[in-house]
Every structure is written in structure tokens, then in C-alpha cells.
Scaffold this motif. Structure first.
Motif, PDB file in Angstrom:
ATOM      1  N   PHE A 144       0.935   2.815   4.102  1.00 54.53           N
ATOM      2  CA  PHE A 144      -0.208   3.091   3.218  1.00 54.53           C
ATOM      3  C   PHE A 144      -1.330   3.783   3.983  1.00 54.53           C
ATOM      4  CE2 PHE A 144      -4.248   1.927   1.263  1.00 54.53           C
ATOM      5  CZ  PHE A 144      -4.018   2.216  -0.075  1.00 54.53           C
ATOM      6  N   GLN A 145      -1.623   3.295   5.184  1.00 53.32           N
ATOM      7  CA  GLN A 145      -2.731   3.848   5.965  1.00 53.32           C
ATOM      8  C   GLN A 145      -2.442   5.278   6.428  1.00 53.32           C
ATOM      9  OE1 GLN A 145      -3.058   0.727   8.830  1.00 53.32           O
ATOM     10  NE2 GLN A 145      -4.133  -0.631   7.401  1.00 53.32           N
ATOM     11  N   LEU A 146      -1.166   5.593   6.707  1.00 53.96           N
ATOM     12  CA  LEU A 146      -0.802   6.972   7.075  1.00 53.96           C
ATOM     13  C   LEU A 146      -1.054   7.916   5.900  1.00 53.96           C
ATOM     14  CD1 LEU A 146       2.509   6.500   9.120  1.00 53.96           C
ATOM     15  CD2 LEU A 146       0.334   7.382   9.976  1.00 53.96           C
ATOM     16  N   VAL A 147      -0.606   7.519   4.714  1.00 56.86           N
ATOM     17  CA  VAL A 147      -0.819   8.358   3.523  1.00 56.86           C
ATOM     18  C   VAL A 147      -2.308   8.435   3.208  1.00 56.86           C
ATOM     19  CG1 VAL A 147      -0.263   8.678   1.085  1.00 56.86           C
ATOM     20  CG2 VAL A 147       1.450   7.722   2.627  1.00 56.86           C
ATOM     21  N   ILE A 175       2.693   2.396  -3.303  1.00 57.87           N
ATOM     22  CA  ILE A 175       2.719   1.482  -2.150  1.00 57.87           C
ATOM     23  C   ILE A 175       1.764   0.317  -2.386  1.00 57.87           C
ATOM     24  CG2 ILE A 175       2.353   1.263   0.344  1.00 57.87           C
ATOM     25  CD1 ILE A 175       2.842   4.310   0.542  1.00 57.87           C
ATOM     26  N   ALA A 176       0.562   0.633  -2.913  1.00 59.92           N
ATOM     27  CA  ALA A 176      -0.435  -0.408  -3.168  1.00 59.92           C
ATOM     28  C   ALA A 176       0.083  -1.432  -4.169  1.00 59.92           C
ATOM     29  CB  ALA A 176      -1.732   0.222  -3.668  1.00 59.92           C
ATOM     30  N   ALA A 177       0.863  -0.984  -5.158  1.00 59.62           N
ATOM     31  CA  ALA A 177       1.400  -1.903  -6.162  1.00 59.62           C
ATOM     32  C   ALA A 177       2.360  -2.915  -5.529  1.00 59.62           C
ATOM     33  CB  ALA A 177       2.108  -1.118  -7.264  1.00 59.62           C
ATOM     34  N   ILE A 178       3.176  -2.439  -4.582  1.00 58.48           N
ATOM     35  CA  ILE A 178       4.105  -3.351  -3.895  1.00 58.48           C
ATOM     36  C   ILE A 178       3.329  -4.328  -3.014  1.00 58.48           C
ATOM     37  CG2 ILE A 178       6.062  -3.484  -2.306  1.00 58.48           C
ATOM     38  CD1 ILE A 178       6.818  -0.640  -3.164  1.00 58.48           C
ATOM     39  N   ILE A 179       2.286  -3.809  -2.318  1.00 55.78           N
ATOM     40  CA  ILE A 179       1.442  -4.679  -1.482  1.00 55.78           C
ATOM     41  C   ILE A 179       0.812  -5.772  -2.339  1.00 55.78           C
ATOM     42  CG2 ILE A 179      -0.680  -4.764  -0.118  1.00 55.78           C
ATOM     43  CD1 ILE A 179       0.013  -1.940   0.908  1.00 55.78           C
ATOM     44  N   ILE A 188      -6.577 -12.131  -6.797  1.00 57.11           N
ATOM     45  CA  ILE A 188      -6.565 -10.698  -6.469  1.00 57.11           C
ATOM     46  C   ILE A 188      -6.986  -9.921  -7.714  1.00 57.11           C
ATOM     47  CG2 ILE A 188      -5.106  -8.735  -5.880  1.00 57.11           C
ATOM     48  CD1 ILE A 188      -3.389 -10.584  -4.252  1.00 57.11           C
ATOM     49  N   GLU A 189      -7.893  -8.998  -7.516  1.00 48.85           N
ATOM     50  CA  GLU A 189      -8.330  -8.132  -8.610  1.00 48.85           C
ATOM     51  C   GLU A 189      -8.213  -6.677  -8.163  1.00 48.85           C
ATOM     52  OE1 GLU A 189     -12.305  -9.253  -9.464  1.00 48.85           O
ATOM     53  OE2 GLU A 189     -11.759 -11.184 -10.383  1.00 48.85           O
ATOM     54  N   PRO A 190      -7.920  -5.770  -9.109  1.00 43.22           N
ATOM     55  CA  PRO A 190      -7.808  -4.341  -8.735  1.00 43.22           C
ATOM     56  C   PRO A 190      -9.149  -3.792  -8.249  1.00 43.22           C
ATOM     57  CG  PRO A 190      -6.893  -4.765 -10.929  1.00 43.22           C
ATOM     58  CD  PRO A 190      -7.627  -5.996 -10.531  1.00 43.22           C
ATOM     59  N   TYR A 210      -9.610   3.179  -3.212  1.00 36.25           N
ATOM     60  CA  TYR A 210      -8.644   2.803  -2.172  1.00 36.25           C
ATOM     61  C   TYR A 210      -9.369   2.147  -1.006  1.00 36.25           C
ATOM     62  CZ  TYR A 210      -5.433   5.840  -4.711  1.00 36.25           C
ATOM     63  OH  TYR A 210      -4.658   6.407  -5.676  1.00 36.25           O
ATOM     64  N   GLN A 211      -8.858   0.991  -0.569  1.00 34.73           N
ATOM     65  CA  GLN A 211      -9.363   0.334   0.626  1.00 34.73           C
ATOM     66  C   GLN A 211      -8.429   0.675   1.784  1.00 34.73           C
ATOM     67  OE1 GLN A 211     -12.153  -1.275  -0.033  1.00 34.73           O
ATOM     68  NE2 GLN A 211     -11.962  -1.323  -2.255  1.00 34.73           N
ATOM     69  N   ASN A 212      -8.827   0.325   3.002  1.00 40.64           N
ATOM     70  CA  ASN A 212      -7.958   0.575   4.148  1.00 40.64           C
ATOM     71  C   ASN A 212      -6.673  -0.235   4.074  1.00 40.64           C
ATOM     72  OD1 ASN A 212      -9.620   2.450   5.423  1.00 40.64           O
ATOM     73  ND2 ASN A 212     -10.805   0.867   6.457  1.00 40.64           N
ATOM     74  N   ASN A 213      -6.683  -1.312   3.299  1.00 37.90           N
ATOM     75  CA  ASN A 213      -5.511  -2.190   3.251  1.00 37.90           C
ATOM     76  C   ASN A 213      -4.938  -2.313   1.833  1.00 37.90           C
ATOM     77  OD1 ASN A 213      -7.540  -3.623   2.077  1.00 37.90           O
ATOM     78  ND2 ASN A 213      -7.394  -5.426   3.385  1.00 37.90           N
ATOM     79  N   GLY A 214      -5.108  -1.282   1.036  1.00 37.01           N
ATOM     80  CA  GLY A 214      -4.534  -1.304  -0.302  1.00 37.01           C
ATOM     81  C   GLY A 214      -5.561  -0.993  -1.367  1.00 37.01           C
ATOM     82  N   LYS A 215      -5.347  -1.572  -2.535  1.00 36.93           N
ATOM     83  CA  LYS A 215      -6.250  -1.293  -3.652  1.00 36.93           C
ATOM     84  C   LYS A 215      -6.601  -2.601  -4.372  1.00 36.93           C
ATOM     85  CE  LYS A 215      -6.920   2.338  -7.120  1.00 36.93           C
ATOM     86  NZ  LYS A 215      -6.270   3.332  -7.990  1.00 36.93           N
TER      87      LYS A 215
END
Length: 550
Positions: A158-161, A359-363, A396-398, A402-407
């Protein structure tokens, strides 16, 4: 794991060499004895910054060296990536010179502090009282949850993208800003460009047209002059050509009398030929000279156009006008070019957003599935630590961006007692509760991470009695999978260690120095008894110490 530590000329330590083993190691000592100095020295080999205040003797350099057994921890790739020699028994050395300069080495290869810090991430977790406060920070809470969710590979992807996405977005914003500025000037630039383009400018034409203008504007004077010149040259009786021919004929009669006369005759003949050619050229020029008002007007209009453009653009030459025209052309063309680039970037960003969202959805899914597991494990351990009614509410809330560690945004709420509402950790948890929660977190994380070593610096703050006893048991259980150190003031925890070190100060001459000693069984009983009753050790304290150790 760390196998040995050597310290020279650091703070109150003159020289210290100590070996460590795996298992659960205890470090005790009075306040101010030098426990923080040990951590400070270890911090140097882990990449912390240092200054001259670290030197005990300001005239000599400080050396801190630590040996680490890293064969089981798959770190060869790190050494290859940093162009370092890999050794199963790796040595990290840090030197602070009297000048204030600092040097660092990994297996005798010079490295920078960033490399030390990067490597230390895989070697030791030093848990201080300050880190306990991190427990209430969202970033740290995410790290806990992601460890349980096994999200680290996904987070790296995620961080690379995200890095590419942010770079593209920055480029898009820059191009849009440039495009907006160009649009404001677009019409004016197009007008200026068309004006210069229609002028059909050519390098050097100004000087050429100025000469033509002078000729056409003075055609009568030129014609009159040419006619007079031809008359002087060709007049039957006194013309220059007739006189030169007579001069040549007379001189030629004398040419046979001497070489000088022959030379003069030849030179005169050359003059006659050259002058005859001049007269013929004047005749041709005379035939070409005629009055052409239309051409004169055309040239005059072009000259006035150039002069006006020079004045408008504040330049002196046609070449400068051509340069301005080409620059304006680039600006006009770049507007349409920028439109294409912006469209391409927007399309690229859309694709990257789709990738990031996937990717964020899987995280997020992994986190959601890990929450019950994390909550149950925390409650289980905290029940043992005297918190029978503890509850956690992890939501967890959306996130909007984009954060550095997901959404995701994370709510990590806590309640210690029945009938109390959930609240933020930092607002509702006491110091003792925070210490117990952090120990529970570290205990859980030790089952998921492959970290070789953890050092607890007074994690027992705010607890005592049976709770301290349970905390010691938890740390001892952790030591089955990793090397654990505990710096503590509590005898209940100290008694749970497999190895016990004592930090103490002594006076040598005029100097006070800190030392670290490995205690044998008898010394260990005395140390724990002293922790129980103070310097005046009672029989009951001795018996209590033996009971704790037993």
C-alpha cells in the motif's frame, strides 16, 4: 539477541564489560545508580544521537560496543541491501571523539546513524515509561492491530503505491496551477504570437530593407549622379576614357626604350581595363535605377511594422523579436500539451486510487477480523493482572483520505469497571492501568513478531503486590520466545528473572563510577531482601526474598 555489551568512558562508567544470555534478565539498583546510563549507552549503538556531555573524561573518546546473535532472524537481506558484511555474530560499535564527532560501525564497516536505526528496528524494542503513553496514540494502536491482522506485507504494498500516487498528485497539482496561469494569458499570448508570426520576420532583413529604402527613396539623386559620371567618362572630346587611351598610346611608344617605360605602359593598360569595367558597371546600374513608388511603400510599411514591434517588445533587433515569437509559440502550444498531460495524470491517478482502495479494503477486512481476537487476548491477560471487569471497544471507520497505513480511522476505547462508560485510554486509564495494558500488548505482540530482544524500563510503574507478581510471570513467559530484560524496583518482578544484574555506584578516589554486576544466588537473595526492607535487612525480609525466589 544481545550477547554482550562493552562501555568505555560514558557518563559515570569508566569501563564495563558484561555478557548476557537468553531468557528473562533482571536489572535492579537504587535510583540514580546508573540504570538509565546503561540504556543511554545501548541507545548509542541503536542510532541515538550523542554529544560531548556523554564523555566521562573529555580528553578521551567514548566507545560502546554490542554483540548480537542474529543467525535466526533472517537479516541477510538487510545487510545485502546496505552493502554490509553479514555475520551471525554481528558487532555494532559507536565512538564519540573528544572533538564531538561520532563514528559508527557494523562489523567494522562504517555506517551512518540512519542505518543503525534501521537495523535496530529488527534487534531490540526498548520500552520506556514514555512509550506507555504511546498506547493512547492512534498510530501505535494501528501497529498493535496490524500485527495481529498480519497486515505488514499489505501495508508495504500500500505504501509503495501511495508514494507513487502522492508523487503523481503533486505533479498534477503543479501542472494544473501552471495551466491555470497559462489560461489567464492564453488569449493575449495568442494575439502577440499571431502578430509576430504574420510579420514573417527573417534574420538580417532589417538592415537589408533599410539599404533598399535608402536607394528607392533617393532614386532621382542616384540617377542624376550616374548620368553625370557616365558623361565625364564617355565625353567625345574630354572624356576620361578617351584621355586614358591617348595617354596609353603615347606611353606605349616609349615602352621599347627601357624596362621602366614598359612597366609604366603595362600599369596604364591595367588602369584602362579597370576603368572601362567601372564604366560598364555604371551603365548597368543606371539602367536598373528607376522610380518604384509601390516597392518603396511596401518596404516602408514593413520597416514601420518592425520598428513598432521592436518598441512594443522593448528590443533592438529582429533576432530578438524572433526569439520572443518562438517563446510565445511554446506557451501557446504548451496549453494544449498541458491539457493532454493533465488528462493522462488524472487517468493514472484514477487507476492508482482503484489499486489503493482494493489494498485498503483487504487491510480493513483483516483488521476487522483481528479486533475480536485482540480484544479477547487483552481481556484475558488483564484479568490475570487484577482487572476483572476490563472491556475494550475497538471500532474502525472509513477515513476521508488515504493514510500512510490504509484508509481507516481507529477508535480504541476502554472501560476498567462495571457500569462505567467507554472512554479514550489517555483520559480514563490510570498510570497503573496503562502499564498493565502495555504489558498485555507487548505480551501479545511477542507471539506475532520475530523481534529478538525487548527491554522493559520500569513498566511496573503504579503496580505492586500480587499484580506485580503476575506481571513478572507474564514477562517470564515472554522470555520463552525472546530475550527479555526488565529494569524494575519491585521485588516480585525481580524474583521472576532467570538472571539478575545489579547497577550500583562506587567512589574511586575522587571519582564516582557506575558498575554492573551479575549476582550469584546469595547476592540475589540479599538484593531482593533489600528491595523489600531497605538497607537494614530483617530476617523476615530474607525469608520473604527466599520465598519469592523459590
Amino acid at each position: 539477541m544481545i550477547t554482550s555489551l562493552s562501555i568505555e568512558n560514558f557518563a559515570l562508567i569508566e569501563k564495563l564489560n558484561i555478557d548476557f544470555s537468553n531468557g528473562f534478565s533482571i536489572i535492579t539498583g537504587e535510583t540514580g545508580a546508573g540504570k538509565s546510563i546503561l540504556l543511554g549507552a545501548l541507545g548509542l549503538v541503536l542510532g541515538k544521537r550523542a554529544d560531548l556531555t556523554s564523555l566521562k573524561n573529555k580528553e578521551e573518546k567514548c566507545i560502546v560496543e554490542a554483540n548480537f546473535a542474529i543467525g535466526k532472524y533472517n537479516l541477510k537481506s538487510f545487510f545485502e541491501a546496505n552493502d554490509l558484511d553479514y555475520e551471525d555474530e554481528t558487532i555494532i560499535r559507536r565512538e564519540i571523539l573528544p572533538s564531538g564527532k561520532s563514528r559508527a560501525f557494523i562489523n567494522d564497516s562504517p555506517v551512518n546513524l540512519q542505518q543503525l536505526q534501521d537495523l535496530s528496528f529488527y534487534l531490540i524494542d526498548v520500552h520506556s515509561q514514555h512509550q506507555t503513553m504511546e498506547l493512547s496514540e492512534e498510530e501505535f494502536q494501528f501497529r498493535i492491530l496490524d500485527s495481529i491482522a498480519n497486515n505488514y506485507d499489505l501495508l508495504s504494498e500500500f505504501q509503495l503505491v501511495l508514494k507513487t500516487y502522492r508523487s503523481s498528485k503533486s505533479s498534477l497539482d503543479s501542472k494544473k496551477s501552471h495551466y491555470s496561469a497559462l489560461l489567464k494569458e492564453k488569449d493575449y499570448n495568442e494575439f502577440l504570437y499571431q502578430e509576430l508570426e504574420s510579420a514573417n520576420l527573417k534574420p538580417g532583413e532589417l538592415e537589408e530593407m533599410e539599404l533598399q529604402y535608402q536607394s528607392l527613396n533617393n532614386v532621382e539623386f542616384i540617377k542624376e549622379s550616374l548620368d553625370k559620371l557616365l558623361s565625364i567618362a564617355n565625353e567625345d572630346e574630354f572624356g576620361i576614357l578617351k584621355s586614358l587611351k591617348e595617354f596609353k598610346a603615347l606611353l606605349q611608344k616609349n615602352a621599347g626604350f627601357s624596362a621602366e617605360f614598359e612597366s609604366l605602359s603595362d600599369r596604364t593598360n591595367s588602369i584602362l581595363i579597370e576603368f572601362d569595367d567601372i564604366v560598364k558597371e555604371l551603365n548597368r546600374e543606371s539602367e536598373l535605377v528607376f522610380n518604384d513608388p509601390e516597392k518603396l511603400e511596401t518596404i516602408n510599411n514593413k520597416l514601420q511594422l518592425i520598428y513598432n514591434l521592436q518598441k512594443k517588445h522593448n528590443v533592438l533587433t529582429v533576432e530578438e523579436l524572433i526569439g520572443i515569437r518562438d517563446n510565445l509559440e511554446n506557451k501557446v502550444v504548451s496549453v494544449s500539451s498541458l491539457e493532454e498531460e493533465i488528462t493522462a495524470l488524472e487517468n493514472g491517478l484514477t487507476e492508482q486510487e482503484i489499486q489503493l482502495d482494493a489494498i485498503a479494503a483487504i487491510i480493513t477486512q483483516n483488521r476487522s477480523e483481528a479486533i475480536p481476537n485482540l480484544s479477547d487476548k487483552l481481556i484475558e491477560i488483564l484479568n490475570l493482572l487484577g482487572m476483572p471487569n476490563v472491556r475494550f471497544k475497538i471500532e474502525i471507520e472509513p477515513a476521508a483520505n488515504y493514510q500512510n497505513n490504509g484508509k481507516d480511522n481507529l477508535q480504541f476505547l476502554f472501560s476498567a469497571n462495571k457500569g462505567t462508560n467507554f472512554g479514550l485510554l489517555k483520559k480514563v486509564a490510570s498510570g497503573g492501568e496503562m502499564s498493565r495494558i502495555m504489558l498485555a500488548v507487548k505480551s501479545i505482540l511477542s507471539q506475532y513478531s520475530k523481534l529478538p530482544t525487548i527491554i522493559f524500563d520500569e513498566i511496573d510503574t503504579g503496580v505492586s503486590g500480587e499484580i506485580a507478581n503476575k506481571m513478572g510471570e507474564i514477562m517470564r513467559d515472554m522470555s520463552k520466545d525472546m530475550q527479555v530484560f526488565a529494569i524494575t524496583h519491585l521485588p516480585q518482578i525481580a524474583a521472576k528473572g532467570t538472571i539478575h544484574y545489579k547497577v550500583f555506584k562506587t567512589v574511586v578516589g575522587e571519582n564516582t563510577v557506575s558498575e554492573l554486576k551479575l549476582l550469584n544466588n546469595e547476592e540475589r537473595i540479599n538484593e531482593i531482601a533489600e528491595m523489600l526492607s531497605g538497607k537494614d535487612i530483617s530476617d523476615s525480609a530474607m525469608n520473604h526474598a527466599k520465598a519469592l525466589l523459590n
